[in-house]
Scaffold this motif. Structure first.
Motif, PDB file in Angstrom:
ATOM      1  N   LYS A 116       0.717  -1.164   0.040  1.00 44.75           N
ATOM      2  CA  LYS A 116      -0.100  -0.001   0.246  1.00 44.75           C
ATOM      3  C   LYS A 116       0.904   1.270   0.015  1.00 44.75           C
TER       4      LYS A 116
ATOM      5  N   SER B 121      -7.501  -7.727   4.219  1.00 44.96           N
ATOM      6  CA  SER B 121      -7.771  -6.472   4.459  1.00 44.96           C
ATOM      7  C   SER B 121      -7.181  -5.562   3.465  1.00 44.96           C
ATOM      8  N   ARG B 122      -6.171  -6.116   2.872  1.00 47.70           N
ATOM      9  CA  ARG B 122      -5.410  -5.295   1.767  1.00 47.70           C
ATOM     10  C   ARG B 122      -6.163  -5.754   0.279  1.00 47.70           C
TER      11      ARG B 122
ATOM     12  N   GLU C 148      -9.242  -3.460   0.411  1.00 49.92           N
ATOM     13  CA  GLU C 148      -8.828  -2.026   0.028  1.00 49.92           C
ATOM     14  C   GLU C 148      -8.765  -1.920  -1.396  1.00 49.92           C
TER      15      GLU C 148
ATOM     16  N   GLU D  71     -12.129  -1.892  -3.193  1.00 53.88           N
ATOM     17  CA  GLU D  71     -12.829  -0.616  -3.230  1.00 53.88           C
ATOM     18  C   GLU D  71     -12.001   0.269  -4.423  1.00 53.88           C
TER      19      GLU D  71
END
Length: 527
Positions: free
Chosen positions: A167, A226-227, A230, A233
């Motif tokens: 990220k 989780s990544r 992200e 989205e």
């Protein structure tokens, strides 16, 4: 120091005491002048062009003409770093302070297939690659094992996988903006698979890579739901500004954006990399470092010539047709004028006309600042009119402004002599330009919209207009090709020439009949 070489003795280097002596004593040269000397060096003979032994024989891309081989010395490599990379790094830190942060870069480059000549010296591309930047591989998001993958589609997938997993990527890098654009196009296709890999913590099992490489890559992947969420989205927002949504802390794209790379750079600015600055740092070629861009925030990109890297001469463009025109030195060029560059390199190419045309846009102290315009040979010339790459692109860009919902993805041209079907009408015997456009949009271009390109070019070029008015050049033929054509052309060119993925340049003017036929086969039926 090269007076005692075979070449130095032939051209009496020991008698040269000044730049004027050099110009009077040594003719202007083209690449063919050096072939026999380079052949001897590749056989292992010493003291041919230079006292310095070559560390590689650089193979030019061949995408804008015929591929050639040039010797590269350690002196040139050191100059490239000291006069080029170090200066660029300083300029980048001043313009983009966030570059000081300890963030990884996502760099799209590929390990070339090298060969070794009889002298035992590597032969291959001189552009930035994992092979010649081994000391820097730790700063990139791709693990070292990923650079062992020699097939580009698989290597690109790995670049994207590990780049998207991080990220905190701070910079996107490639030699050319076209490479970054094609990488985002690949991401359009593979993003769901890549996100699934990140979520599961594995390399896609369908990817054709060696087991030992796969095992090394799998070791550094851990499931990250989780990544993955992200990223899902981020992609929901579409292509506009995608880079900043994937990497919110990314502050810069580092890639060439001038000449034939202006179009892909502009597409990136408007779509995937919107609000992400693009810095085109170096003006370089297989021959070595020519200039540095010390104004990262200015656009279009301008370059300060590097006189400690090469000896420069300049031929006014109106004299380019001459075999041995008079040349000007650095301190004799005029603001706003265009010149063909002549270079003498530490690799032993003397007063070499390598084909670039530049415009002088200013001076830094006494050193010229230039803007790259086009390559000699990358122009359309069916009647001696010599329509340059930049002139045609200006006309095309202006015509595009009237296409409401249709965007230009890519383009190339060729002269009608390379097209077999000239028709039966006597008028068709007059030559013309064939223009191939790849479009992004649901609409089609009308005949009027296509003709607009020809009209604007005639408005801009008196010579072209005069030939059109006389019927010596007939109206240009504009063809629309199917989506993905220029991606396929890139793959075809890399497969059928000596060009590597790192050095491929979009051939705006096709000169190879094989390439012309390749594009013709992809023209949309009925267009």
């Amino acid at each position: 120091m090269n007076a005692e070489t075979e070449y130095g003795k032939t051209y009496n280097f020991s008698e040269i005491k000044s730049r004027e002596d050099f110009v009077q004593q040594h003719p202007l040269t083209f690449i063919s002048h050096y072939k026999s000397y380079v052949d001897k060096m590749m056989e292992g003979k010493d003291d041919i062009l230079t006292k310095d032994k070559p560390i590689i024989f650089a193979v030019t891309s061949g995408t804008s003409g015929t591929s050639s081989v040039l010797p590269m010395t350690q002196r040139q490599r050191i100059n490239f770093f000291v006069q080029g990379v170090a200066v660029v790094y300083h300029s980048m830190l001043q313009a983009f302070p966030d570059s000081r942060k300890l963030q990884k870069s996502l760099k799209f480059f590929y390990t070339p297939r090298w060969r070794t000549c009889e002298a035992g010296v590597p032969v291959g591309p001189n552009s930035s690659s994992p092979t010649n930047t081994r000391q820097l591989l730790n700063v990139y998001s791709t693990p070292k094992a990923g650079f062992e993958i020699l097939s580009e589609p698989e290597a690109l997938y790995i670049h994207l996988l590990f780049g998207m997993k991080d990220k905190h990527i701070g910079m996107l890098e490639a030699n050319f903006s076209s490479i970054i654009l094609s990488s985002f196009k690949a991401l359009d296709i593979h993003w769901k698979d890549i996100i699934e890999d990140i979520e599961k913590g594995r390399v896609n099992p369908n990817l054709k890579i060696d087991d030992d490489v796969r095992n090394e890559l799998d070791k550094v992947l851990k499931p990250d739901s989780s990544r993955a969420q992200e990223l899902r989205e981020a992609f929901e927002g579409g292509p506009i500004g995608l880079a900043k949504r994937i990497w919110p802390n990314c502050h810069l794209m580092l890639a060439a954006d001038s000449g034939s790379f202006e179009l892909p750079a502009n597409i990136l600015r408007e779509t995937y990399c919107k609000n992400l600055p693009i810095y085109s740092p170096l003006y370089a070629a297989s021959e070595g470092l020519l200039g540095v861009n010390v104004w990262p925030l200015k656009h279009p990109s301008h370059y300060l010539l590097a006189p400690k890297s090469m000896f420069f001469e300049f031929i006014p463009v109106e004299h380019c047709k001459e075999d041995q025109p008079a040349t000007l030195f650095l301190d004799q060029v005029q603001l706003g004028e265009e010149y063909e560059l002549v270079i003498s390199t530490a690799g032993g190419f003397w007063r070499y006309r390598f084909g670039d045309v530049v415009r002088v846009t200013g001076f830094y102290n006494q050193c010229p600042i230039i803007e790259f315009m086009y390559r000699q040979g990358q122009f359309l010339n069916v009647r001696g009119e010599k329509t340059s790459e930049s002139s045609f692109y200006q006309a095309l860009s202006k015509a595009c402004e009237s296409w409401s919902d249709i965007k230009l993805v890519d383009y190339c041209c060729c002269e009608s002599i390379l097209i077999d079907d000239q028709g039966s009408s006597w008028k068709s015997y007059a030559p013309t330009y064939y223009v191939f456009l790849e479009l992004d949009g649901s609409g089609k271009l009308t005949a009027e919209q296509k003709n607009k390109i020809d009209e604007i070019l005639a408005e801009q070029s008196y010579v072209y207009k005069s030939f059109r008015n006389k019927g010596s050049i007939r109206p240009m033929v504009v063809k629309i090709v199917r989506p993905g054509t220029f991606k396929e052309l890139r793959e075809f060119t890399i497969e059928t020439t000596t060009a590597s993925a790192n050095q491929y340049k979009i051939p705006r003017t096709l000169k190879r009949k094989e390439a012309v036929n390749f594009v013709l086969d992809r023209v949309i039926k009925g267009d």
